[in-house]
Design an enzyme around this catalytic site. Structure first.
Site, mmCIF file in Angstrom:
data_model
loop_
_atom_site.group_PDB
_atom_site.id
_atom_site.type_symbol
_atom_site.label_atom_id
_atom_site.label_comp_id
_atom_site.label_asym_id
_atom_site.label_seq_id
_atom_site.Cartn_x
_atom_site.Cartn_y
_atom_site.Cartn_z
ATOM 1 N N SER B 239 0.829 -1.207 0.000
ATOM 2 C CA SER B 239 0.000 0.000 0.000
ATOM 3 C C SER B 239 0.865 1.259 0.000
ATOM 4 O O SER B 239 1.698 1.431 -0.901
ATOM 5 C CB SER B 239 -0.953 -0.061 1.190
ATOM 6 O OG SER B 239 -1.983 0.874 1.073
ATOM 7 N N ASP B 328 -9.355 -4.662 -5.777
ATOM 8 C CA ASP B 328 -8.844 -3.713 -4.790
ATOM 9 C C ASP B 328 -9.717 -2.466 -4.814
ATOM 10 O O ASP B 328 -9.767 -1.751 -5.820
ATOM 11 C CB ASP B 328 -7.390 -3.382 -5.147
ATOM 12 C CG ASP B 328 -6.690 -2.597 -4.046
ATOM 13 O OD1 ASP B 328 -7.364 -1.824 -3.327
ATOM 14 O OD2 ASP B 328 -5.465 -2.762 -3.902
ATOM 15 N N HIS B 363 -7.257 -5.499 -1.390
ATOM 16 C CA HIS B 363 -6.080 -4.675 -1.146
ATOM 17 C C HIS B 363 -5.102 -5.302 -0.152
ATOM 18 O O HIS B 363 -3.887 -5.208 -0.314
ATOM 19 C CB HIS B 363 -6.556 -3.314 -0.603
ATOM 20 C CG HIS B 363 -5.472 -2.297 -0.437
ATOM 21 N ND1 HIS B 363 -4.880 -1.648 -1.495
ATOM 22 C CD2 HIS B 363 -4.888 -1.802 0.674
ATOM 23 C CE1 HIS B 363 -3.972 -0.795 -1.039
ATOM 24 N NE2 HIS B 363 -3.949 -0.861 0.273
#
Lengths: 427, 428
Positions: B239, B328, B363
């Protein structure tokens, strides 16, 4: 200084029960490169135990202990677990040592290392190429350990995790006395509520409580435990523990073991054993080998023909598994097993008997991958003098016997204590 | 009451690393008998997490989770590890929870139990037929854990057992902040000296130290450690950690990562990122799903065509592995990956790029057998520290498959770039 790629040592798994195998692999070596794999253990008694094997990497620069041959060391050949069972005290250690873990709630920590070249000594003074510690446990997570001091009985009770109920085992060691918990901890890790029984203090056999009532009380403590299935309690003994097991199953009217595992024992004692604690002990029959180690196997020979001089195995009503080594220098277990077979044949209960006899195997048949002890130091009971007792066995066949017999013992216990021919559990 | 033989439950092994498999077997059942296998974990945050599967024993009275099909529960089908990856908070728990172990020197204790019949709730109120605890570890024996507070850098360094030297990793988490050690502990258990870096406290991104020097200093702490091979240090990010990894690999003149693993990230931040800490945050582009969970993937879309609005991926000089999920909902990682490839093609460095894109995966791509979190609580790192629920995306089964597959591929990628060598092997 430029740092090149280090060899990578992996041990899988790094945490295991003592009877589980591991895979050890070294990668990133140059091809065709000689290396030494080494195992090191610092014992509770503060001795260093070690094993090692000499290997040569393949064209990819890999050594796999489970697949490659050791060309020398404390073991040779294709031996996935050689680094454990071939351990012996580091040269220069005290003599006559035996490795037996007392504290079972913590693991044995074995350091596996790889060294450059084929070396045979001075490992602790050199720097290995790579090193990985690995934990070897007698106790699985969730096994309960309960100290027993009840109705005069002394011992430690290990109960498997979960609600149960479980089959039970009375676990009896041999003539050294004291209380060793590791086998019961391991049996509980395999699903048996196992009581490791103390029946005399180390070296105090003359004052031991060998009365049959003591063992019957111990058996009932197991049987009456809420987490134990009362008609599925067996006995497992080694050496003197086996003799007592024979006597209990033959003579007791109060307990009914479901089955017995009898390791390295014999029946060559009169039934005075459990009355006045007298064990045969004729000093004229003691022999010594070329190292002056004491050989005790002849003390109870020859096998008497008079049944009153032996435990009457014709009375036995439960299945029995005998586990013996044919190089047992402490007890004449093979001769005794033959006589037991004869007695039971005449008594009509031979169908209860199974016997495993292992070649070149000694007296101390322990759980798998335990080091082999051909002779160790014992203190004589009265004089407290240190004596080296010859137990027998050659390391490789003895270790094979430990591995094979343990698997067969677990299968035997499972068959008699876990399977049922009656309809299965109603739920 | 006569006691008959109870069923026997075995879990092998009972002690393992979190990315290792186990075999769960029940024996001594009546034949063709319905049972429920159940896993229970009491988390550090004092929540109960559970998973369960419905099975029917065979003619020998045996159920083998690795070989038999689950007919219902939190997972179905032949799933050896379903009892772990399909875990979710017990019904009635607080919402939006996430399971992340903070204390890595002790194992997670998962209780595996077998119950009579096919049941779906109230497990803790019933007595199982059998129950076995099993330990799941992030740390192998002998891994060293060293708290780092050096040259302003904050983190925890995990070093594999043995003399070394070892390849190194800079391990960077994402926008939740704080310091999570478990991935680095696990990487060290696989032979990498890994530094879990803390670069902002939870909820305090505005005051975060996102200056490049901070990360370069952290990288050098690893590189200069006597047990680390200085030219074999890589970066692994997730991320926001991936955005920073891209930036470092593209712009830093001081550090040379050997390779980068970039999970669930994008390059759609201008180079102001590391100057004033500004992340794109256009509230108008935040969407909400039917549960009012926040979908942030559009905030940085559309992909700018102006290169100055993106990290210049054409400057990257080390191999990179991108790991993305096509569901995601937090970041447009798939669109970004496509643009990254276009940039690198025009930059002549496309050969450095490998991309893994997993279907129906969200994600939060974590180590294998970690439960999947489609949406969890999140503290927005602004002055208001507003608590919201963020939609991460993914469906549990494909997301869990992705975690298992990507971890294996990540370890293989790291081994190839950090452990193997094309030069002659170690001289001894």
């Amino acid at each position: 200084m430029s740092q090149t790629i280090s060899p990578v040592l992996s041990v899988v798994p790094t945490r295991a029960l003592v009877d589980e195998t591991f895979k050890m692999v070294v990668e990133n070596l140059p091809p065709a490169s000689p290396v030494t794999l080494h195992a090191l253990l610092y014992s509770e008694d503060k001795d260093y135990w070690e094993a090692y094997g000499h290997y040569v990497s393949d064209h990819r620069g890999t050594v796999s202990v489970a697949e490659d041959m050791s060309l020398g060391g404390t073991y040779t050949g294709k031996e996935a677990m050689g680094l454990l069972w071939s351990m012996r005290p580091e040269p220069g250690s005290r003599t006559g040592l035996r490795l037996r873990k007392r504290e079972v709630t913590s693991p044995m920590l074995v350091h596996i290392s790889v060294y450059s070249g084929h070396i045979t000594e001075g490992f602790r003074k050199q720097s290995p190429l790579a090193s990985v510690p690995t934990e070897r446990w007698y106790m699985a997570p969730g096994v309960q350990r309960i100290e027993i001091k009840e109705k005069g009985v002394r011992g430690t009770f290990f109960i498997p995790p979960g609600p149960g109920p479980f089959p039970g085992l009375l676990d009896m060691w041999g003539g050294r006395g004291g209380l060793l918990e590791y086998r019961s901890a391991l049996l509980a890790s395999h699903g048996y509520a196992s009581l490791a029984l103390e029946y005399f203090s180390p070296s105090e056999l003359q004052s031991a409580d060998l009365q049959i009532q003591y063992f019957e009380t111990a058996f009932n403590i197991i049987k009456d435990h809420p987490q134990v299935i009362p008609d599925k309690v067996g006995i497992l003994g080694l050496s003197l523990g086996t003799m007592l097991a024979f006597n209990l199953v033959a003579e007791s009217t109060k307990i009914k073991p479901r089955c017995c595992v009898c390791i390295s024992g014999h029946h060559l004692v009169s039934n005075r054993l459990m009355i006045d604690g007298s064990l045969p002990n004729d000093p004229k029959k003691l022999r010594f080998d070329e190292n002056n180690y004491l050989i005790r196997r002849d003390v109870v020979l020859p096998v008497p023909s008079d049944p009153s001089q032996k435990i009457d195995v014709r009375n036995i009503k439960c299945p029995m598994l005998l586990v013996n080594g044919d190089d047992d220098q402490n007890s004449p277990t093979v001769e005794a097993a033959e006589d037991i077979g004869n007695m039971m044949r005449s008594g009509g209960n031979l169908h209860l008997l199974s016997t495993l006899t292992y070649p070149d195997t000694g007296h101390l048949i322990e759980p798998p991958y335990s080091p082999h002890f051909r002779a160790t130091t014992v203190r004589a009971p009265r004089t407290k003098e240190k004596v080296m007792i010859l137990w027998g066995g050659q390391t490789k066949p003895h270790s094979d016997a430990q591995e094979d017999s343990w698997r067969k013992i677990l299968a035997y216990l499972h068959h008699h204590l876990y399977s049922s021919t009656t309809p299965k559990a109603k739920m």
